[in-house]
Design a protein around this motif. Sequence first.
Motif, PDB file in Angstrom:
ATOM      1  N   THR A   1       5.899   4.510 -24.177  1.00 14.35           N
ATOM      2  CA  THR A   1       6.916   3.637 -23.599  1.00 14.35           C
ATOM      3  C   THR A   1       7.450   2.601 -24.585  1.00 14.35           C
ATOM      4  O   THR A   1       8.638   2.285 -24.565  1.00 14.35           O
ATOM      5  CB  THR A   1       6.363   2.898 -22.368  1.00 14.35           C
ATOM      6  OG1 THR A   1       5.191   2.180 -22.749  1.00 14.35           O
ATOM      7  CG2 THR A   1       6.053   3.870 -21.240  1.00 14.35           C
ATOM      8  N   VAL A   2       6.571   2.059 -25.429  1.00 13.30           N
ATOM      9  CA  VAL A   2       6.972   0.962 -26.304  1.00 13.30           C
ATOM     10  C   VAL A   2       5.905   0.769 -27.381  1.00 13.30           C
ATOM     11  O   VAL A   2       4.759   1.197 -27.219  1.00 13.30           O
ATOM     12  CB  VAL A   2       7.162  -0.334 -25.460  1.00 13.30           C
ATOM     13  CG1 VAL A   2       5.844  -0.834 -24.908  1.00 13.30           C
ATOM     14  CG2 VAL A   2       7.885  -1.416 -26.212  1.00 13.30           C
ATOM     15  N   GLU A   3       6.284   0.128 -28.472  1.00  8.74           N
ATOM     16  CA  GLU A   3       5.324  -0.235 -29.510  1.00  8.74           C
ATOM     17  C   GLU A   3       4.334  -1.248 -28.944  1.00  8.74           C
ATOM     18  O   GLU A   3       4.692  -2.113 -28.151  1.00  8.74           O
ATOM     19  CB  GLU A   3       6.068  -0.848 -30.700  1.00  8.74           C
ATOM     20  CG  GLU A   3       5.175  -1.301 -31.818  1.00  8.74           C
ATOM     21  CD  GLU A   3       5.938  -1.881 -32.999  1.00  8.74           C
ATOM     22  OE1 GLU A   3       5.272  -2.195 -34.001  1.00  8.74           O
ATOM     23  OE2 GLU A   3       7.172  -2.025 -32.927  1.00  8.74           O
ATOM     24  N   CYS A   4       3.086  -1.131 -29.356  1.00  4.95           N
ATOM     25  CA  CYS A   4       2.052  -2.083 -28.934  1.00  4.95           C
ATOM     26  C   CYS A   4       1.975  -3.167 -30.016  1.00  4.95           C
ATOM     27  O   CYS A   4       1.261  -3.023 -31.008  1.00  4.95           O
ATOM     28  CB  CYS A   4       0.710  -1.365 -28.765  1.00  4.95           C
ATOM     29  SG  CYS A   4      -0.533  -2.393 -27.995  1.00  4.95           S
TER      30      CYS A   4
ATOM     31  N   CYS B   1       2.106   1.870 -26.594  1.00  2.23           N
ATOM     32  CA  CYS B   1       1.766   1.753 -25.179  1.00  2.23           C
ATOM     33  C   CYS B   1       2.292   2.997 -24.470  1.00  2.23           C
ATOM     34  O   CYS B   1       3.283   3.590 -24.899  1.00  2.23           O
ATOM     35  CB  CYS B   1       2.433   0.520 -24.569  1.00  2.23           C
ATOM     36  SG  CYS B   1       1.901  -1.032 -25.300  1.00  2.23           S
ATOM     37  N   SER B   2       1.619   3.364 -23.385  1.00  3.42           N
ATOM     38  CA  SER B   2       2.065   4.552 -22.654  1.00  3.42           C
ATOM     39  C   SER B   2       1.792   4.408 -21.166  1.00  3.42           C
ATOM     40  O   SER B   2       0.996   3.568 -20.751  1.00  3.42           O
ATOM     41  CB  SER B   2       1.358   5.805 -23.188  1.00  3.42           C
ATOM     42  OG  SER B   2      -0.020   5.779 -22.851  1.00  3.42           O
ATOM     43  N   ARG B   3       2.475   5.253 -20.395  1.00  3.05           N
ATOM     44  CA  ARG B   3       2.199   5.368 -18.961  1.00  3.05           C
ATOM     45  C   ARG B   3       1.652   6.765 -18.722  1.00  3.05           C
ATOM     46  O   ARG B   3       1.950   7.704 -19.466  1.00  3.05           O
ATOM     47  CB  ARG B   3       3.440   5.092 -18.119  1.00  3.05           C
ATOM     48  CG  ARG B   3       4.475   6.166 -18.133  1.00  3.05           C
ATOM     49  CD  ARG B   3       5.612   5.950 -17.118  1.00  3.05           C
ATOM     50  NE  ARG B   3       6.229   4.659 -17.141  1.00  3.05           N
ATOM     51  CZ  ARG B   3       7.355   4.371 -17.795  1.00  3.05           C
ATOM     52  NH1 ARG B   3       7.985   5.295 -18.477  1.00  3.05           N
ATOM     53  NH2 ARG B   3       7.851   3.151 -17.749  1.00  3.05           N
TER      54      ARG B   3
ATOM     55  N   PRO C   1       4.675   9.883 -32.602  1.00  2.96           N
ATOM     56  CA  PRO C   1       6.097   9.540 -32.718  1.00  2.96           C
ATOM     57  C   PRO C   1       6.367   8.123 -32.224  1.00  2.96           C
ATOM     58  O   PRO C   1       5.785   7.681 -31.238  1.00  2.96           O
ATOM     59  CB  PRO C   1       6.786  10.568 -31.813  1.00  2.96           C
ATOM     60  CG  PRO C   1       5.824  11.695 -31.701  1.00  2.96           C
ATOM     61  CD  PRO C   1       4.457  11.059 -31.761  1.00  2.96           C
ATOM     62  N   GLN C   2       7.245   7.453 -32.909  1.00  4.88           N
ATOM     63  CA  GLN C   2       7.611   6.082 -32.566  1.00  4.88           C
ATOM     64  C   GLN C   2       8.878   6.102 -31.726  1.00  4.88           C
ATOM     65  O   GLN C   2       9.854   5.414 -32.022  1.00  4.88           O
ATOM     66  CB  GLN C   2       7.783   5.264 -33.841  1.00  4.88           C
ATOM     67  CG  GLN C   2       6.518   5.216 -34.655  1.00  4.88           C
ATOM     68  CD  GLN C   2       6.719   4.609 -36.026  1.00  4.88           C
ATOM     69  OE1 GLN C   2       7.832   4.271 -36.418  1.00  4.88           O
ATOM     70  NE2 GLN C   2       5.642   4.478 -36.773  1.00  4.88           N
ATOM     71  N   VAL C   3       8.831   6.892 -30.647  1.00  2.00           N
ATOM     72  CA  VAL C   3      10.000   7.108 -29.802  1.00  2.00           C
ATOM     73  C   VAL C   3       9.577   7.027 -28.336  1.00  2.00           C
ATOM     74  O   VAL C   3       8.738   7.815 -27.880  1.00  2.00           O
ATOM     75  CB  VAL C   3      10.621   8.500 -30.083  1.00  2.00           C
ATOM     76  CG1 VAL C   3      11.811   8.748 -29.177  1.00  2.00           C
ATOM     77  CG2 VAL C   3      11.003   8.644 -31.545  1.00  2.00           C
ATOM     78  N   ALA C   4      10.183   6.072 -27.612  1.00  2.00           N
ATOM     79  CA  ALA C   4       9.913   5.974 -26.175  1.00  2.00           C
ATOM     80  C   ALA C   4      10.323   7.281 -25.505  1.00  2.00           C
ATOM     81  O   ALA C   4      11.334   7.889 -25.867  1.00  2.00           O
ATOM     82  CB  ALA C   4      10.682   4.796 -25.575  1.00  2.00           C
ATOM     83  N   GLY C   5       9.510   7.719 -24.547  1.00  2.00           N
ATOM     84  CA  GLY C   5       9.784   8.965 -23.832  1.00  2.00           C
ATOM     85  C   GLY C   5       9.032  10.158 -24.373  1.00  2.00           C
ATOM     86  O   GLY C   5       8.963  11.196 -23.722  1.00  2.00           O
TER      87      GLY C   5
END
Length: 163
Positions: free
Chosen positions: A108-111, A137-139, A90-94
């Motif tokens: 978190t955000v698109e890379c 990108c992810s945490r 999914p292209q959705v932060a969270g």
Amino acid sequence: MTEEPVGTLAGIARHAFPKAPMEVLDHVDVSVEAGLAGDFRGAVKPGGRGRRQVTLIERGDWEAAMAELGHAIPWQERRANLLIDGLDLPQVAGTLIGIGAQVVLEITVECDPCSRMETIATGLKAALTPDWRGGACSRVRRGGRIALGDDVVILDPLQGQLL
């Protein structure tokens, strides 16, 4: 009952310092504090949010970019940490992504592809730009060990269950 989408962890890579060669692995420990063990980008700086701890790219997106350019460059040259096969991220932060039995990553955000992609192949930056083709990108929300072949699933953020 409907089948839940399940992908596969098809690749793991890390680099020990900026511009270092990518090291391809078959398994790695992941932690909230350090991201992928041994990867320079995973450590959360004091006061930082860790938005780029672990990067993910879909195999289909990488292959589409390669087909567009007429190249067959190994996926790790994208400098992403994880290659995901068979799942549309999914292209959705969270959004929460589960990998294996324990690890949970939060998108978190698109890379965005950087100019370094042009040193790999002319046109690669542009080929990775549309529709999050460059990855996400992810945490790290929950650590553990991951290995090639692990299931990759989208989790319900409210209930911690499969969507």
